[in-house]
Scaffold this active site. Structure first.
Site: not given
Length: 274
Positions: A180, A231
């Protein structure tokens, strides 16, 4: 403020056997299934534990602030009242992902942000409890919790905004997976990639093969320099912050909105690759 971090399952079992006063909060959750946490809690939980919901209790509704904005302080205070939480009683939080999802977020909100002096994550979560021979209860608790009147003083310096991140003055660490981070996959948010100049430390790297936190010395050796943590939505970033606490390092600030907030403004830069 002293930094309380972890508690092992055997210690929790001993405390409960001794009828030690402690508040236990079940923080299990499943992204994309807002009812899953409470359902899992009803099916089986640590004795006397109460459910603390990621979406309803540990976050404000998704929107301009990202997918999991910090809860409004007044609303979070009301949650603490409902659960009977006071600074005089230790709090134990757990999930079933080694603290990687909501338990570390609860630890951060209660201990770092709200200033509760003794909040600990059950190392290894509910699996560690069962491995230690701990029994589970099911259904709703019979005994009600006496409401508290604690009015915490929230630390507004524990988290930072996108504007602060955009100045590029803080060493920023991304807690998502490397795939990611690189922008190779993005299963949740509409834009892939990472904040420029951020380095990647996946939160899963904080745990050993048994799903327990690595030792303080090993974490200290592995963790990169970090002044701020983010995050996807400000949840697993708290797992990294907890890891710094376990290692005895200075705590990074939390970029509360994280990636899901950063990409809401198309003018903010996006990087891909390493």
């Amino acid at each position: 403020m002293s930094l309380q971090t972890l508690v092992d399952a055997t210690t929790v079992r001993d405390w409960l056997t001794q009828d030690r006063s402690v508040r236990i909060l079940d923080c299990r959750a499943r992204l994309g299934d807002p009812d899953a946490g409470r359902r899992l809690w009803r099916e089986g939980h640590l004795p006397g534990s109460r459910h603390l919901d990621l979406e309803a209790d540990l976050s404000d509704p998704a929107g301009e602030g990202g997918r999991h904005p910090l809860p409004d302080p007044g609303r979070f205070t009301a949650t603490l009242h409902r659960l009977g939480i006071t600074p005089a009683v230790p709090v134990i939080v757990y999930d079933d992902a080694g603290g990687q999802l909501a338990a570390a977020r609860a630890w951060w909100l209660l201990h770092v942000w709200a200033g509760h002096p003794d909040v600990r994550v059950l190392d290894g979560g509910i699996a560690a409890w069962q491995d230690a021979g701990g029994a589970l209860e099911s259904g709703e608790p019979v005994a009600p919790v006496a409401a508290s009147n604690w009015e915490p003083t929230f630390d507004g310096t524990a988290w930072i905004s996108a504007d602060t991140v955009a100045k590029g003055e803080l060493t920023l660490v991304d807690a998502r997976t490397r795939e990611r981070y690189r922008g190779e996959v993005e299963p949740i948010d509409p834009v892939a990639g990472h904040i420029p100049e951020a380095v990647c430390r996946p939160s899963a790297a904080n745990l050993d093969a048994e799903g327990r936190f690595k030792t303080p010395s090993r974490l200290d050796a592995e963790l990169p320099q970090s002044e701020a943590s983010y995050c996807g939505s400000g949840v697993t970033a708290c797992h990294n912050i907890l890891a710094y606490a376990i290692a005895g390092r200075a705590l990074p600030k939390l970029y509360a909105g994280s990636w899901s907030h950063w990409i809401r403004d198309p003018a903010r830069p996006v990087a891909t690759g390493d």
